[in-house]
Scaffold this motif. Sequence first.
Motif, PDB file in Angstrom:
ATOM      1  N   SER A  86      39.045  43.948  38.975  1.00 25.00           N
ATOM      2  CA  SER A  86      39.338  43.233  40.406  1.00 25.00           C
ATOM      3  C   SER A  86      40.844  42.647  40.318  1.00 25.00           C
ATOM      4  O   SER A  86      41.049  42.492  41.593  1.00 25.00           O
ATOM      5  CB  SER A  86      38.402  41.873  40.098  1.00 25.00           C
ATOM      6  N   ARG A  87      41.307  43.215  39.259  1.00 24.26           N
ATOM      7  CA  ARG A  87      43.024  42.699  39.535  1.00 24.26           C
ATOM      8  C   ARG A  87      43.746  43.868  39.863  1.00 24.26           C
ATOM      9  O   ARG A  87      44.865  43.723  40.363  1.00 24.26           O
ATOM     10  CB  ARG A  87      43.634  42.247  38.240  1.00 24.26           C
ATOM     11  N   PHE A  88      43.169  45.191  39.839  1.00 22.31           N
ATOM     12  CA  PHE A  88      44.154  46.109  40.254  1.00 22.31           C
ATOM     13  C   PHE A  88      44.377  46.301  41.651  1.00 22.31           C
ATOM     14  O   PHE A  88      45.649  47.009  42.037  1.00 22.31           O
ATOM     15  CB  PHE A  88      43.381  47.297  39.716  1.00 22.31           C
ATOM     16  N   HIS A  89      43.758  45.557  42.619  1.00 21.30           N
ATOM     17  CA  HIS A  89      43.981  45.659  43.941  1.00 21.30           C
ATOM     18  C   HIS A  89      45.462  44.712  44.088  1.00 21.30           C
ATOM     19  O   HIS A  89      45.919  44.831  45.171  1.00 21.30           O
ATOM     20  CB  HIS A  89      42.889  44.973  44.843  1.00 21.30           C
ATOM     21  N   TRP A  90      45.857  43.983  43.097  1.00 21.65           N
ATOM     22  CA  TRP A  90      46.988  43.347  43.460  1.00 21.65           C
ATOM     23  C   TRP A  90      48.234  44.179  43.495  1.00 21.65           C
ATOM     24  O   TRP A  90      48.971  43.928  44.222  1.00 21.65           O
ATOM     25  CB  TRP A  90      47.117  42.181  42.430  1.00 21.65           C
ATOM     26  N   PRO A  91      48.571  45.058  42.401  1.00 23.47           N
ATOM     27  CA  PRO A  91      49.649  45.791  42.589  1.00 23.47           C
ATOM     28  C   PRO A  91      49.557  46.826  43.683  1.00 23.47           C
ATOM     29  O   PRO A  91      50.640  47.498  44.345  1.00 23.47           O
ATOM     30  CB  PRO A  91      49.663  46.533  41.292  1.00 23.47           C
ATOM     31  N   GLN A  92      48.213  47.337  44.035  1.00 23.83           N
ATOM     32  CA  GLN A  92      48.122  48.247  45.017  1.00 23.83           C
ATOM     33  C   GLN A  92      48.252  47.459  46.407  1.00 23.83           C
ATOM     34  O   GLN A  92      48.625  48.079  47.442  1.00 23.83           O
ATOM     35  CB  GLN A  92      46.536  48.573  45.023  1.00 23.83           C
ATOM     36  N   THR A  93      48.138  46.079  46.443  1.00 21.41           N
ATOM     37  CA  THR A  93      48.365  45.297  47.797  1.00 21.41           C
ATOM     38  C   THR A  93      49.836  45.779  48.115  1.00 21.41           C
ATOM     39  O   THR A  93      50.388  45.975  49.161  1.00 21.41           O
ATOM     40  CB  THR A  93      47.786  44.149  47.770  1.00 21.41           C
ATOM     41  N   MET A  94      50.701  45.432  47.020  1.00 20.28           N
ATOM     42  CA  MET A  94      52.261  45.563  47.240  1.00 20.28           C
ATOM     43  C   MET A  94      52.616  46.858  47.652  1.00 20.28           C
ATOM     44  O   MET A  94      53.383  47.204  48.583  1.00 20.28           O
ATOM     45  CB  MET A  94      52.906  45.035  45.980  1.00 20.28           C
ATOM     46  N   TYR A 103      36.935  45.018  43.331  1.00 24.67           N
ATOM     47  CA  TYR A 103      38.221  45.714  43.502  1.00 24.67           C
ATOM     48  C   TYR A 103      38.546  45.890  44.956  1.00 24.67           C
ATOM     49  O   TYR A 103      39.408  45.841  45.686  1.00 24.67           O
ATOM     50  CB  TYR A 103      38.275  46.993  42.888  1.00 24.67           C
ATOM     51  N   SER A 104      37.228  46.279  45.805  1.00 20.06           N
ATOM     52  CA  SER A 104      37.336  46.642  47.012  1.00 20.06           C
ATOM     53  C   SER A 104      36.854  45.403  47.818  1.00 20.06           C
ATOM     54  O   SER A 104      36.557  45.594  49.342  1.00 20.06           O
ATOM     55  CB  SER A 104      36.602  47.885  47.234  1.00 20.06           C
ATOM     56  N   GLU A 105      36.404  44.325  47.336  1.00 20.07           N
ATOM     57  CA  GLU A 105      35.597  43.114  48.081  1.00 20.07           C
ATOM     58  C   GLU A 105      36.930  42.590  48.664  1.00 20.07           C
ATOM     59  O   GLU A 105      37.474  41.623  48.015  1.00 20.07           O
ATOM     60  CB  GLU A 105      35.163  42.183  47.043  1.00 20.07           C
ATOM     61  N   ILE A 106      36.913  42.573  50.192  1.00 14.90           N
ATOM     62  CA  ILE A 106      37.885  41.889  50.702  1.00 14.90           C
ATOM     63  C   ILE A 106      37.948  40.590  50.732  1.00 14.90           C
ATOM     64  O   ILE A 106      38.977  39.728  50.837  1.00 14.90           O
ATOM     65  CB  ILE A 106      37.716  42.542  52.312  1.00 14.90           C
ATOM     66  N   ALA A 107      36.677  39.945  50.698  1.00 15.02           N
ATOM     67  CA  ALA A 107      36.712  38.657  50.693  1.00 15.02           C
ATOM     68  C   ALA A 107      37.362  37.782  49.599  1.00 15.02           C
ATOM     69  O   ALA A 107      37.801  36.808  49.475  1.00 15.02           O
ATOM     70  CB  ALA A 107      35.026  38.127  50.562  1.00 15.02           C
ATOM     71  N   SER A 108      37.601  38.541  48.365  1.00  7.93           N
ATOM     72  CA  SER A 108      38.186  37.995  47.256  1.00  7.93           C
ATOM     73  C   SER A 108      39.783  38.273  47.528  1.00  7.93           C
ATOM     74  O   SER A 108      40.290  38.034  46.348  1.00  7.93           O
ATOM     75  CB  SER A 108      37.659  38.649  45.948  1.00  7.93           C
ATOM     76  N   PRO A 110      40.566  50.747  53.318  1.00  7.48           N
ATOM     77  CA  PRO A 110      40.765  52.313  53.295  1.00  7.48           C
ATOM     78  C   PRO A 110      41.981  52.719  52.302  1.00  7.48           C
ATOM     79  O   PRO A 110      41.550  53.712  51.349  1.00  7.48           O
ATOM     80  CB  PRO A 110      41.058  52.667  54.637  1.00  7.48           C
ATOM     81  N   PHE A 111      42.736  52.095  52.039  1.00  9.24           N
ATOM     82  CA  PHE A 111      43.991  52.476  51.302  1.00  9.24           C
ATOM     83  C   PHE A 111      43.469  52.330  49.751  1.00  9.24           C
ATOM     84  O   PHE A 111      43.888  53.250  48.999  1.00  9.24           O
ATOM     85  CB  PHE A 111      45.028  51.541  51.578  1.00  9.24           C
ATOM     86  N   LEU A 112      42.714  51.256  49.608  1.00  9.53           N
ATOM     87  CA  LEU A 112      42.086  51.049  47.962  1.00  9.53           C
ATOM     88  C   LEU A 112      41.284  52.208  47.972  1.00  9.53           C
ATOM     89  O   LEU A 112      41.329  52.519  46.565  1.00  9.53           O
ATOM     90  CB  LEU A 112      41.619  49.514  48.103  1.00  9.53           C
TER      91      LEU A 112
END
Length: 850
Positions: free
Chosen positions: A60-68, A379-384, A320-322
């Motif tokens: 669930s935390r991998f989307h943090w660096p991916q967001t950057m 990981y891909s849950e936008i609400a979080s 979609p990027f994730l």
Amino acid sequence: MCSGTGLICKIQENFKFNGLYQKGDIMLGGLFIVNFKTIAPDLSFKMKPDQWRCDGFEISRFHWPQTMAFAIEEINRNPNLLPNITLGYRLYDNCNNLPSGLRATTSLISGDDETVTDLSCKGLPPVIAIVGDPMSSHSIAMSRILSLYRVPMVSYYASCSCLSNRKEYPSFFRTIPSDNFQVKAMIEIIKHYRWTWIGAIAIDDDYGQYAIKTFNEEVKKFGCISFSETIPKVNEKLKVIQIVKTIKQSTAKVIVVFSSESGLPSLIKEIVNQNVTGRQWIASETWSTSAVFAVKENFHSFGGTIGIAIRSGEIPGLKPFLLQVHPNSDPNNSLLNLFWEKMFGCKLQENINQNNETSALYIKQCTGQENLKDTQTAYSEIASFRAAYNIYKAVYAIAHSLHDVISCKNGQGPFENNSCADIKTVQPWQLLHYLKRVNFINHLGERVSFNENGEPPALYDIVNWQPAEDGSVKVKSIGIFDESAGPGKELTLNTQEIYWNSGTAEIPESECSKSCQPGTRKATKKGQPICCFDCIPCAEGEISNQTDAIECIRCLPEFWSNRDRSQCVLKEIEFLSYDDDMGITLTATACFGACLSLGVLSVFLHYRNTPVVKANNSELSFLLLVSLTLCFLCALCFIGEPTYVTCMLRHVVFGVSFALCISCILVKTIVVIIAFKATLPGNNLMKWFGVAQQRGTVFILAFIQALICLMWLTTAPPFPTKNIKYQNSKVIFECDLGSVTGFSCLLGYIGLLAVICFMIAFLARNLPDNFNEAKFITFSMLIFCAVWITFIPAYISSPGKHTVAVEIFAILASSFGVLIAIFAPKCYIILIKPELNTKKALMNRGAPDK
């Protein structure tokens, strides 16, 4: 550390990190927590220590660096922001470990090139700014290092209020509000639901301890802390059990927890294992939306948790990027491979080769063709994506600051000689200048800026853990906290949508003692906090008209407390009126006495020529009956509402009437004695005490009383007054004597006449029967004196209207005593035994004994 040979420096060794990398003209650094555990190397120093190894990959935390990474790619595609400039990034996982984080920080600012040939140190630094770290404790240590080189650090999750100190952390910024505002949001929620008895728990780090200190100080302004516990950073089973024991023993139903996500698992597990329920948890923003804790297994204990959450924002194109991520053979993008293996439970070929052949037979191999779109994880849950939105804003804040560098016009710059910074050689300290002043509105319409402490406007979502239809737990937004809304308007809550731990719609209560209702006051229990108190009823004459009053208020003199002690009401005004039973009885008795006196008078007038009437000085008898009538009637002056006229009239009429009455009796007594003496040979006393002398004596004796009354009324007359001394709940409306001396003289004079009359009558008691009216007079005076002697203590001790009643009773009793004792025998002869009402009968009975 490096060694020099000629003009070349070579780095002896690099730190190894899991990370993501993309080359660019200007590089940004990033620090994230993806792995939550670290494995320490052998530190015996018998050999060269290995590097720290990371473990516990959290998908669930991998989307943090991916967001950057996404934000930087989006900026690079935007022709209006940083045109002709490509941003790159180097992102590291610090594994939730401070030593690893510090190594990552130094690596970012020093670069990791194998050789360095540009010893002039010109050009761009390895990174122009760093986004991170999420931990407050880490950010404190890292920012101290970065501040030395004026390298901007923009954290997306470090909320410790201590980081607001610009003297210690001049290059630190954040896109998450300070804990001071988080604490304020919690305090507003607690106040909103009138919770005053609070438990507090915090992790043993800077974030937790600074937050709980501020929280406790704020709570003490309106409530009390039931307990304050610290979660150890190192898992200590006994300490965790002790905390749970404290929770169970405390009567506090509302518990606030400040902790990072990594510090809570052991405590939450123990709470669930011991089946602790019925508590309303308030979560800090670090775990309020955690998908790790908001699960079905924990819901029995933690369902209904209210949390402070970072403001969420939808980032178009992020999902979609994730989902288009794929493994990468570049070692600089090792996080991608770790993520892929964790997501699909397999191992990539290059990682399998590192294992021995025996173990490789039992490992599932990743094909690289697995599809993320087929997975459903946090990981891909936008609400979080709450922290992700802060990361997104942090990257854009840096990008807009760099754009401001480009937009600078020569001769109008902010630096020495009004110069501008060159974007190709811009330094971190120059970017720091623009970052302080950045101000723009993002695609969601939210303004992004920093105040003088490097903080954004405080804006939080208020969330609630609720059951979902499929049995899972959903984190639902039920309100917001907007610090910019103004005093009293910051908090907006939809109470109807809140799920409470009890499972009912009833709002839980948390108070050491129930609120004291109006009519009572709080009395603190000895040795306990001020929130633990007893409710003491207000004393008579005191009220409290608000809840939880500290003290009771005494009513004004003319007011008294009602039955509930919640309101001062006008005291009941008491006086002897014609309407109450006692007043009616006394009025009827007085009128009866007056009528009886007039009846006797009419009998005497009708039979005025008979011997019995004539023999006892009919004129004095008539005058005595008239005075008795006045005595009965004067009692009416004492009944009714006191006025100036009635107050003066009652004592004057009473004094003169009784003085006239006793004067008549005294003269009658003297006449009886003289009449008897006149029957003796040679006695001529009657000519010296004839009718004129009798009238004069009565007049003089009555006139003396009139003079006493006149002097009394002239100097200090009686007046109506409201007496509040004797009865607290009533105002006694009475006549004040004005002068006790005047009243004493009036009574004393009547008493003197009565005593003289009694003594003379007593001495004449042995006279012959026909003349012996002295016996009746003696008896009447005995009654008179007994009544008035008894009157004095009864008058003094009787309260309120009973004082007046006692005086009326004395008037009536003495008047009836005189009337009956003197006139009853005569009326008996006149009306019942008329044969005795002859001169012959009187003369025969009147012969003296030989």
